[in-house]
Structures are given as C-alpha cells and as structure tokens.
Design a protein around this motif. Sequence first.
Motif, PDB file in Angstrom:
ATOM      1  N   THR A 185      39.718  28.471  -5.577  1.00 52.58           N
ATOM      2  CA  THR A 185      39.678  29.810  -6.664  1.00 52.58           C
ATOM      3  C   THR A 185      39.756  30.967  -5.945  1.00 52.58           C
ATOM      4  OG1 THR A 185      38.103  28.209  -8.072  1.00 52.58           O
ATOM      5  CG2 THR A 185      38.262  30.663  -8.424  1.00 52.58           C
ATOM      6  N   GLU A 189      43.040  32.780  -6.998  1.00 52.18           N
ATOM      7  CA  GLU A 189      42.707  33.754  -8.096  1.00 52.18           C
ATOM      8  C   GLU A 189      42.165  35.216  -7.784  1.00 52.18           C
ATOM      9  OE1 GLU A 189      40.504  31.917 -11.269  1.00 52.18           O
ATOM     10  OE2 GLU A 189      41.488  29.989 -11.369  1.00 52.18           O
ATOM     11  N   HIS A 190      41.704  35.164  -6.612  1.00 54.01           N
ATOM     12  CA  HIS A 190      40.795  36.395  -6.236  1.00 54.01           C
ATOM     13  C   HIS A 190      41.614  36.898  -5.166  1.00 54.01           C
ATOM     14  CE1 HIS A 190      36.984  34.121  -7.839  1.00 54.01           C
ATOM     15  NE2 HIS A 190      37.578  34.954  -8.778  1.00 54.01           N
ATOM     16  N   ALA A 308      31.986  35.004 -10.176  1.00 50.05           N
ATOM     17  CA  ALA A 308      33.196  34.275 -11.154  1.00 50.05           C
ATOM     18  C   ALA A 308      33.037  32.700 -10.688  1.00 50.05           C
ATOM     19  CB  ALA A 308      34.563  34.691 -10.576  1.00 50.05           C
ATOM     20  N   ILE A 309      32.602  32.339  -9.450  1.00 50.25           N
ATOM     21  CA  ILE A 309      32.542  30.802  -9.495  1.00 50.25           C
ATOM     22  C   ILE A 309      31.443  30.232 -10.279  1.00 50.25           C
ATOM     23  CG2 ILE A 309      31.744  29.281  -7.471  1.00 50.25           C
ATOM     24  CD1 ILE A 309      34.504  30.212  -7.196  1.00 50.25           C
ATOM     25  N   GLN A 311      30.469  31.237 -13.042  1.00 50.23           N
ATOM     26  CA  GLN A 311      30.926  31.489 -14.512  1.00 50.23           C
ATOM     27  C   GLN A 311      31.866  30.327 -14.708  1.00 50.23           C
ATOM     28  OE1 GLN A 311      32.352  35.531 -15.348  1.00 50.23           O
ATOM     29  NE2 GLN A 311      30.666  36.608 -14.554  1.00 50.23           N
ATOM     30  N   LYS A 312      32.627  30.014 -14.180  1.00 49.47           N
ATOM     31  CA  LYS A 312      33.456  28.831 -14.206  1.00 49.47           C
ATOM     32  C   LYS A 312      32.620  27.376 -14.294  1.00 49.47           C
ATOM     33  CE  LYS A 312      37.754  30.713 -12.004  1.00 49.47           C
ATOM     34  NZ  LYS A 312      38.716  30.437 -13.172  1.00 49.47           N
ATOM     35  N   LEU A 313      31.784  27.307 -13.418  1.00 51.85           N
ATOM     36  CA  LEU A 313      30.860  26.346 -13.360  1.00 51.85           C
ATOM     37  C   LEU A 313      29.800  26.260 -14.626  1.00 51.85           C
ATOM     38  CD1 LEU A 313      30.405  25.742  -9.683  1.00 51.85           C
ATOM     39  CD2 LEU A 313      31.916  24.554 -11.016  1.00 51.85           C
ATOM     40  N   GLU A 314      30.037  27.406 -15.276  1.00 56.27           N
ATOM     41  CA  GLU A 314      28.981  27.488 -16.424  1.00 56.27           C
ATOM     42  C   GLU A 314      27.320  27.320 -15.913  1.00 56.27           C
ATOM     43  OE1 GLU A 314      30.427  25.724 -20.053  1.00 56.27           O
ATOM     44  OE2 GLU A 314      31.731  24.682 -18.759  1.00 56.27           O
ATOM     45  N   ALA A 412      35.301  22.673 -15.353  1.00 54.29           N
ATOM     46  CA  ALA A 412      36.049  23.343 -14.310  1.00 54.29           C
ATOM     47  C   ALA A 412      35.981  22.410 -12.876  1.00 54.29           C
ATOM     48  CB  ALA A 412      35.367  24.645 -13.911  1.00 54.29           C
TER      49      ALA A 412
END
Length: 430
Positions: A185, A189-190, A308-309, A311-314, A412
């Motif tokens: 990620t 993405e970053h 963001a990590i 958030q992707k993992l909820e 994710a």
Amino acid sequence: MHDIRAIRENPDAFDAALARRHLSPLAAQLLALDEARRAKILAAETAQAEQNRASKDVGAAKARGDEAEFQRLRALVAEKKSEVAALHAEAGEEDARLTAMLAEIPNLPLAEVPEGKDESDNVEVRRWGTPREMDFEAKEHFDIKGVKPGMDLALAAKLSGSRFMVLKGAVARVHRALAQFMIDTHTTEHGLSECWTPVLVKDEAMYGTGNLPKFAEDSYQTTNGWWLIPTSEVTMTNFAAGEIMEAADLPVRMTAHTHCFRSEAGSAGKDTTGILRQHQFEKVEMVTLCKPEDAITEHERMTGCAEAILQKLELPYRTVVLCTGDMGFGSQKTYDIEVWVPGQQTFREISSCSTCGTFQARRMNGRFRPEGGGKPEFLATLNGSGLAVGRCLIAVLENGQQADGSVVLPEALHPWLGGKTTISPEGVLV
C-alpha cells in the motif's frame, strides 16, 4: 543535536523551550563550556601566529650570523609549538564536554505542541470509525478460541523467555499478510520507496538518530559492538549521514519492513500477557528526508499514510498529538495513532509519527544543497510507524472476533491471504 550558535543568540528562548519539557535551564552551563572552548581556540591561534613569526625570524637571524638571536628564536619556536599543541588538546577536551552535553538534551517542541506532563495530557485531534458492538464479552487476542492454536506464548517462553512470541498456521499467515499489505500500500498508493536494511548497526548510526548515548539501555548490543535496531528509522535516516543531497531530489520518502528489537527497559509489569509489548517484533517504518520548510506538511502526509492503513483494514482509531511531557527525545512534534482493542475496551498505540526538524541531521551531518547552489544546509528528518505489525495483528484479531471463537478478517487483506476470509474456531484459515 542543538546548534550552539542559536543558543548563544537566544539563551532565554532555549531555556524556555526546555522548561516546556519540564527540564531545568541549561543555557548558562552550555555557554560557559562554549566560552571556555572558544577561549582555548583563540589562545591556540594567537600562539600559532607567534610561532609563525618566530619561525620566519629564525632564518633572518641565521642569515645575518646572529647566533644568540638564532638560538633564542629557535627555542621560542619550540616553546610555541608545544603551547599550540597543548591549547589544541585543551580546546578539544572542552569541545568534547560541550558536544557530550548537547548530545543528551532532547529536541525542542514546536510552539503548537500542547503543554503537559504525561500521556494523560495528550490531546485528541480526530477519530475514525466506530467500535463494533458485540453481543458477547470481547476477549483479548490470546484468549480467542480460533487464535489459541496459532499463538504459542508458552513455547516462546521456553525458547527465549518472556516478551517473545511464536506464531503458527493461520495466525502466522495473517501476520505476514499484514506486513505485505502495508508495504504494498505504501509503495503503490502512497509513493514511498521500498528499502531493505540491516538490523545490525554501528554506534554512529544509533547516535545519529538519538538512541545513543542516553538510551543505550533500551537497545541490545552484540558482543562485537553492533546494535540491534529498535526500528528501521535508525538505518533509513542514516542514509543521509555525511551526505550532501540535492534540493531537487527532495523529499525522499522511504519505507521498510524489518525485525525490530527493544529491551523494554522500565516496562516491568506492563503488558506482560499476549504480544502487545515484545523484545522482538516487526514493523513497517516510514522515513522522510526533506527541506526544513517542508517538514510540517510532510508530517501531516506521513500521519495520513499510517491512518490510511487502518482505514483500509476498517479498524477504529483515534489520533492524538503528544504533549510536551510525553514526546520522544528527538521529536519536535508527534502524533500517536491509537487503535481500538475490544479485549481491553480501550485505544492502544499502533503508530507514532514524528517530525524531528534538523535535530537528527545535525547529529549525523546530513545536508542538502539549495537549488541554485549556496552553502549546504541541514536536512529535516521525519519517521513514523506504518504500522507496527504485531499490534495491527492484535487489532485485526480482536475487532474481527465472533461469538463462536472464529475471526472474520478485513476484506482489504483477502488478496494477501489467497482469498481466505476467516480464521475458524479450530484455528484454520478458510
């Protein structure tokens, strides 16, 4: 490391910033050492000039046949040579005293950092996500039925003692997948550049990031003098040590997945059960090298990458800015990201993102050349967890636990698990 010139120019501001960290004034003591050092240097330069003049006169006396003057001047040259050497040695001793004192003084907090004595005074700046309501009593990670077959703390204790872990089967696979997910990620993405670094480093590397000399007891040293890194902040930040980078090449944004080692000195009795606080663990670290004027913007960016990590993992979390009394040694400002762990019904730190200004770069002499040329300037350095893999594993297991002891894994993460979605009550990835 602090700039003694800045302390000379505004000693009151330096002491006021130390006071915000609940430290006693030090400017007067530092300036006294600095004055003694500079006095010795001036005396050495004066004696050197006298030696040089006498050396010129020796030849003239010899040429005109003035033996008495020749012998006097030759003795004076020898005397001044010894005096210069002694004064240089004394100046070196004063410089070493000043450097040693400066090396143990923490970085100064930015004006925006809140005042406070300890973690109870940290200030929450935002939250993301809502903790899931469970119609059963949430368990800690090591007590979840489906996790127990894959987390053998007794075996780890037999092999290595307390604060170690052995992961097996499904749990080990999820742990590995988390690290790969984070690295992929960050790189795709970053915009971070992936690195792979040693976990053994020299004294100079640990000194450069501020781990030495003051915090030697927090790390492990091998019998041949290497240090086991507490995080790859040490290695990646030291990429700049002794270098002059070009401004056009900045910022440099890096990430690495490594094993990390900490003695956990002073943590006796804290988090002794489970895998929250370990001597050996894995972390995906982020490091940025940039121009000082860009450091605040880069700090916000780096913190966003870590968030963001989650958030992707909820995974629900909150972000706090550390108060002046809770900041790390090298930090000017730090955000801690704390993830929700249902087993303890609280938030626990999973990432710490700090901007260090030029503090570390001064220690390691890491500089950049401004665009258009000019005198090299010190870089700004930043570091942050993106994330601590073991702590992320805890959060995934506890937040995904079900009443039957199974664990539903974040969507994710599925591509990194070969499409598997769940740890069964029997501890099998399905």
